[in-house]
Design an enzyme around this catalytic site. Structure first.
Site, PDB file in Angstrom:
ATOM      1  CD  GLU A 128      -1.795  -1.013  -2.720  1.00 57.78           C
ATOM      2  OE1 GLU A 128      -0.995  -1.623  -3.457  1.00 57.78           O
ATOM      3  OE2 GLU A 128      -2.892  -0.572  -3.133  1.00 57.78           O
ATOM      4  NE  ARG A 181       1.253  -0.391  -6.307  1.00 59.52           N
ATOM      5  CZ  ARG A 181       2.045  -0.438  -7.383  1.00 59.52           C
ATOM      6  NH1 ARG A 181       3.310  -0.046  -7.286  1.00 59.52           N
ATOM      7  NH2 ARG A 181       1.586  -0.883  -8.536  1.00 59.52           N
TER       8      ARG A 181
END
Length: 459
Positions: A128, A181
């Site tokens: 991430e 994200r």
């Protein structure tokens, strides 16, 4: 291919922060066997919530510096695991020479992730990062990451998976926070098979699209869903607005009311800079020409706004002589609340760029600096506990006795639990034929919403 553990599957949690990935994967039946986090305070929060409650035999190995566990030569000091997660920092990669893949990543923290993947080849990798990692300014870094993963043997898309928790309803683990994200997900199938699939143009696309879940409208969110009862908050006065802050809001709110009374509409959406409320005819064309286009546009719009509402603005300023002494950033207003009738009905932030006001549905992304959202109807900031709820952490999540500033920072740096779980679960379902059956069964058998989500109390 390695079989998953009897608990479902095992995972290593790198750059672990306060445990966003831990909350998501544990919900899916995973058992954490390795944690790495260099920040002492964040690691203490992680241990308090996720490690200390476990029996000693079930506690994961804890690492404080991943660079020491990933030597350039020899085995890495990380146990075998089925899934590797990492909310990794992104540093620039060298563009010199003809370096490729692992060689070019050397000297960056992504290289340490790659070393573990190369040595342990977990079945799934889940990374991430901020959205900019897939933007034009970081195209080189993105290309190195994807190329490296493929050289190690991971089937991975070269298109980013971008997702935000506000796109999911509570019943699927969503929270009212706009937090885009980039997630990078890969399945280990070996370098030769990766190469053959690329040659055959069988390259996967994004795991999920950036759109709201079927049947869900993002305008259905209510910020109040993640708030604790005021009576349950110890020392609540710490979070209430000061008299000075209330004056800032009240003065601007009077302008909102006067403008609506005069025009029957809401304020315009461009930034209002009161220091530039002068007649357009007094502006120096040479000064305007020397400005960046974005600034010139704002100044011209503010001058025209003043010319159109001169009497209203002058009367408002006369009514509030203290306004001229407000800090410069408080003499600016960013109205993004559409037809809202009052600042006190919305959610706002006291930002360096001005007072930003939004509707009280979903909140802007939590950040690791002091721009904590203020919920107007309660005239107070979100508490650290509420900020953790906004990230999808459970009601019993605790920051211990640490200072609020550290807690806000840790939450702002964290991973949104619901979004991480959604993309991970979807990836496992899409790649089920190439993953250990125990892992697939464990993940797909878990409820669609993490047990830490709002669904249990708000759906």
């Amino acid at each position: 291919m390695r079989n998953a553990s009897s608990s479902g599957f095992t995972y290593a949690d790198l750059f672990a922060g306060i445990g966003g990935f831990h909350a998501a994967l544990s919900h899916g039946g995973g058992r954490c066997v390795y944690v790495s986090e260099i920040d002492d305070r964040a690691r203490a929060t992680y241990e308090l919530n996720w490690i200390a409650p476990l029996p000693g035999a079930d506690q994961p190995q804890v690492n404080t510096d991943i660079t020491k566990a990933t030597p350039e030569h020899g085995a890495v000091d990380v146990p075998e695991h089925d899934v590797l997660t990492a909310g990794f920092p992104c540093q620039p990669f060298s563009k010199s020479g003809m370096q490729r893949g692992m060689d070019e990543a050397r000297g960056t923290l992504f290289w340490n992730i790659a070393r573990i993947l190369e040595d342990r080849t977990p079945s799934v990798v889940l990374l991430e990062n901020v959205r900019n990692i897939a933007g034009p300014r970081h195209r080189h870094e993105w290309d190195v990451i994807i190329r490296t993963l493929r050289e190690i043997g991971y089937r991975v898309s070269d298109q980013p998976t971008v997702f935000s928790p506000h796109l999911l309803p509570p019943a699927e683990g969503g929270t009212p926070q706009v937090r885009d994200r980039v997630f990078i997900l890969g399945t280990y199938i070996g370098a030769e098979r990766v190469a053959s699939e690329i040659a055959a143009e069988r390259i996967p696309g994004p795991v999920v699209d950036r759109r709201a879940s079927a049947g869900w409208s993002v305008d259905d969110w209510l910020t109040e869903w993640i708030l604790d009862d005021d009576e349950a908050i110890t020392d609540i006065d710490r979070y209430r607005l000061t008299a000075i802050e209330r004056d800032w809001i009240n003065v601007w709110d009077d302008l909102v009311a006067r403008y609506r009374q005069e025009t029957l509409t809401s304020l315009p959406g461009f930034p209002l800079w009161a220091d530039h409320w002068v007649s357009e005819g007094t502006l120096d064309p040479l000064d305007l020409e020397s400005m960046p286009a974005w600034r010139r546009s704002i100044i011209l719009k503010n001058a025209r706004f003043y010319d159109s509402h001169r009497t209203l603005i002058n009367g408002w300023r006369k009514r509030h002589p203290q306004f001229s002494a407000f800090p410069a950033s408080r003499r600016k207003l960013e109205w993004q609340a559409r037809d809202l009738k009052s600042l006190w009905d919305g959610v706002f932030q006291l930002r360096p760029s001005g007072i930003r006001v939004k509707r009280p549905s979903y909140l802007p992304a939590l950040v690791a600096i002091t721009q904590t959202s203020i919920f107007g109807p309660r005239s107070r900031r979100l508490t650290p506990h509420e900020a953790a709820r906004l990230q999808g952490f459970p009601m019993n999540f605790s920051f211990g006795e640490q200072r609020d500033a550290a807690s806000y920072k840790q939450v702002g740096n964290g991973v949104a639990v619901g979004a991480a779980w959604h993309v991970f679960r979807t990836h496992v379902a899409q790649n089920a034929d190439d993953l250990p059956q125990d892992l697939v069964d464990s993940v797909l058998a878990a409820p669609r919403a993490p047990s830490t989500s709002l669904s249990a109390i708000r759906s």
